[in-house]
Design an enzyme around this catalytic site. Structure first.
Site: not given
Length: 776
Positions: A177, A345-346, A412, A439, A489
């Site tokens: 990122r 993931d995702e 996670w 984060d 990010e």
């Protein structure tokens, strides 16, 4: 007589020099020892060992020379000494490495007496950790970047037996990122070793950037490593990029740079684990090679947030697996790590559901749904990884549809996935967002740099335990350890990265190394203060958020009395405060109970240490304005999701924070706010303020205009002032009170209209957030 005077003078000089050469030893107490992570066993004894320019390090293998530099380089810089490294021990004044095969890997035994220091270990990791402990026993000036004088370089006589509780103690850095240079990664490795952490997990691939050179596929770095620079916008407020747009932000690591990094890490007993995401979080790869997707359409490398993540690798095409196997062959040639992390993931699988190749694969393999197709994907990649002598790690989504046989799960989404994996006999690394996501904010959002969200202060990290109480002994044995994750990010600079990592990594290091029985927050609080001083010397931009004073403010709407509670992370912190113009100094009032406020008041507070304020001072103003407790009617009521305190939410003196979910905000989605306040009687007024929030990521924008009108009868209103504000790009989160001043006049009713942004750059509707309407 003159000769006698000269002789006496010479004797005096000799005595003075002699005294300087044998500086008085310090009498150490347990309070002087501030090692983090805390050793398993430590016995303090009388006396001390003093280093001088004749001290030598005694090693038995050439590879130990590199380990010695952890301390010897520090003495070179801070004391100006070049300490010898020999293979035969002198009679006295040395630090000796003794190999003891009976000690477990990473364990060490240290014995310090007045003439020698002996560190026993079975290998270099143990010797390294022994030296890192020795380093924390030395005066903090050992961390100085320049020569210092008048320091007695001594450590207490003691015996230490120490070993880690968990074998996996890691930190993940997201370099996709936002890209960070190799030098920063090396600094991070040094700091991991300092805290006896042993894994650096590099998130090398994501939608927004491919960061590793793959020679067989040069477009991965020619195209995938660069994106259109939209750093002036919020991460989730950036415009969509298209194929062909020139990318100027980014970077990548060459294979030689990464091999050098891995070799450097090995000298610090840190294993570098690469993460090559699949099947999702790979838009940067698809931008380089569109044929890897189901639709094969050219796409751009995203400049910011992507959700849902639909541009994923096609699971039906053989060329997808050929590509990934070729990539991993080059990755494995760079990284000798036991593990390869594949993400997992995702993945939003809508393209798989309509892709002919994916549907054919499902039919051929007898798969019932796309979740099982993802399982097939991960299992197939695991077979390849295992065939090369490696093991696969994936995020806990790899459990969906059936987990690969030998896979290790990184949990996670809380600890549930880890528990489930351990029950099935799989190894687990715990990294729950609740405790290990660095984060997240570590202090009040108003006082902190922009973070992803959530609240994970130092004290919460310290409560982390990778083993869940419901686990039985067999399941607990599958827990390898834990890891902190720093997703980047919002992290654009190395200073910001350091700020988010430290000091929280110190708390995590103790939860993963030290015994659970020795865990004590008050004791840790004492030791972390010394570590802060070391961090200062080391030039680490650590957060001092744990010193911040926080408030909990309540108002009794019947009595119009505000109660202000002050608190801090540290047990029994010495919080002192002053009101209004009083100076915040030693004479400030000690906080013992909530402060009662019935009129406009400024409150200043701080944690005090040694009778002095430390950290950033707390300041707030409780403003009792003319609208407090007065009835408010709305043309369009606020959204049910953000109701604030309800009826009196905008006229109760309680100001909200940058955390838009703090319960103090009232909000409107795509609609203007039109509120009328009934002051109950006609009174003189000259100013109206409207408190608002902007956080363009979740589509919260400042109003484009605020208009104030007044009336005596509540029907006929006269406009008295307006503010226009054009939309502006804003990458941060900000609070702003729009103040409208006008010529003083009498009125009973005040109408405030705040206009919501009508055209959102990324599409959709804008939110308008308001916390207080202030009338004076």
């Amino acid at each position: 007589m003159n000769v006698l005077k000269q002789l006496m003078g010479m004797i005096l000089i000799i005595l003075m020099v002699s005294c300087q050469d044998s500086k008085q030893s310090k009498v150490f107490t347990e309070a002087d020892i501030a090692i983090i992570p805390k050793p398993v066993e430590l016995t303090l004894e009388q006396g001390s060992f003093q280093f001088n320019d004749k001290t030598q390090f005694v090693i038995s293998e050439a590879s130990q020379k590199e380990v010695v530099t952890v301390v010897s380089d520090k003495f070179q810089t801070a004391a100006g000494w070049t300490l010898g490294v020999v293979e035969q021990a002198p009679n006295t004044n040395f630090v000796q490495f003794i190999t003891d095969e009976n000690l477990e890997d990473e364990a060490y035994h240290m014995n310090v007496n007045s003439d020698r220091v002996q560190i026993s270990a079975s290998g270099n990791a143990g010797f390294l950790y022994g030296l890192e402990t020795l380093r924390q026993l030395l005066p903090i000036h050992i961390e100085s970047s320049k020569l210092v004088s008048d320091i007695v370089w001594e450590i207490p006589n003691l015996t230490i037996n120490d070993h880690p509780r968990y074998r996996y103690r890691g930190l993940m850095l997201d370099v996709s990122r936002h890209f960070f240079e190799i030098d920063y990664l090396k600094k991070t490795i040094d700091r991991l070793a300092f805290l006896k952490m042993n894994v650096l997990h590099l998130h090398l691939v994501d939608d927004q950037g491919w960061r590793i050179e793959i020679k067989k596929y040069p477009k991965l770095t020619e195209v995938g490593a660069w994106r259109v620079d939209q750093e002036d916008k919020h991460w989730d407020g950036r415009e969509e990029t298209t194929a062909g747009q020139k990318g100027t932000y980014g970077g990548f690591y060459t294979q030689e740079e990464l091999k050098d990094l891995v070799a450097y890490a090995a000298t610090r007993s840190v294993e570098v684990i690469p993460e090559i995401e699949m099947p999702a979080h790979v838009t940067s790869a698809i931008a380089a090679y569109p044929e890897l997707s189901c639709h094969e359409r050219p796409v751009g490398v995203p400049s910011g947030g992507v959700w849902p993540i639909t541009d994923i690798y096609c699971a039906g095409k053989e060329n997808t697996f050929e590509f990934l196997e070729n990539v991993l062959l080059e990755v494995m040639d760079i990284f000798p790590s036991k593990y390869i992390h594949v993400g997992g993931d995702e993945a939003t699988k809508t393209n798989w559901e309509k892709c002919p190749d994916c549907q054919k694969r499902m039919k051929t393999e007898g798969l019932e749904n796309v979740e099982e197709l993802q399982s097939y994907f991960i299992k197939r990649m695991e077979r390849f990884i295992n065939s090369k002598g490696k093991r696969l790690i994936g995020w806990d989504e790899i459990l969906e549809g059936g987990i690969a046989p030998e896979a290790t799960v990184m949990s996670w989404r809380g600890t549930k996935g880890g528990v489930e994996a351990a029950e099935q006999g799989h190894d687990v690394i715990m990294t729950p967002g609740s405790h290990a996501y660095f984060d997240h904010y570590q202090g009040p959002q108003n006082e902190e740099p922009l973070a992803w969200g959530g609240y994970t202060p130092l004290s919460k990290v310290y409560t982390f335990d990778p083993v869940v109480e419901t686990m039985n002994e067999t399941e607990a044995n599958h827990v390898l350890g834990g890891q902190a994750n720093l997703w980047s990010e919002q992290i654009k600079t190395t200073d910001h990265s350091e700020y988010m990592i430290f000091p929280r990594l110190a708390a995590l290091s103790e939860t993963l190394w030290s015994t659970k029985e020795s865990r004590d927050w008050d004791d840790f609080s004492h030791r972390i203060e010394t570590l802060f001083k070391r961090f200062d010397m080391m030039g680490i931009n650590y957060a001092k958020s744990s010193y911040l004073v926080m408030e909990d403010i309540q108002i009794d709407m019947d009595t119009k009395e505000v109660s202000v509670e002050l608190k801090n992370e540290y047990t029994d912190a010495d919080i002192r405060y002053t009101l209004n113009d009083e100076e915040l100094n030693t004479n400030a009032t000690k906080y013992t109970e909530p402060i009662k406020i019935t009129e406009t008041t400024e409150i200043h507070a701080s944690v005090f240490k040694d009778n002095q304020p430390i950290g950033k001072p707390f300041n707030t103003t409780i403003e009792f304005h003319k609208a407090v407790g007065k009835p408010v009617t709305f043309k369009v009521k606020y959204d049910d999701r953000y109701q604030g305190e309800g009826e009196f939410g905008l006229v109760n003196t309680l100001r909200a924070t940058k955390n838009y979910q703090d319960g103090h905000w009232q909000a409107w989605l795509g609609k203007d706010m039109e509120a009328v306040i009934d002051l109950g009687e006609s009174m003189a007024i000259h100013e109206v303020g409207v408190g608002t929030l902007e956080n363009q990521g979740p589509s919260i924008y400042f109003p484009t205009s605020v208009t104030v009108s007044v009336s005596d009868d509540g029907k006929n209103f006269k406009e008295v002032g307006t503010i226009e504000r054009a939309f502006a790009k804003n990458p941060s989160s900000d609070l702003k009170t729009f103040n409208i001043e006008f010529e003083e006049q009498s009125a009973r009713y005040v109408k405030v209209v705040a206009t919501v942004l009508k055209s959102v750059p990324k599409g959709g509707h804008a939110w308008l957030f308001v916390d207080e309407i202030i009338i004076n």
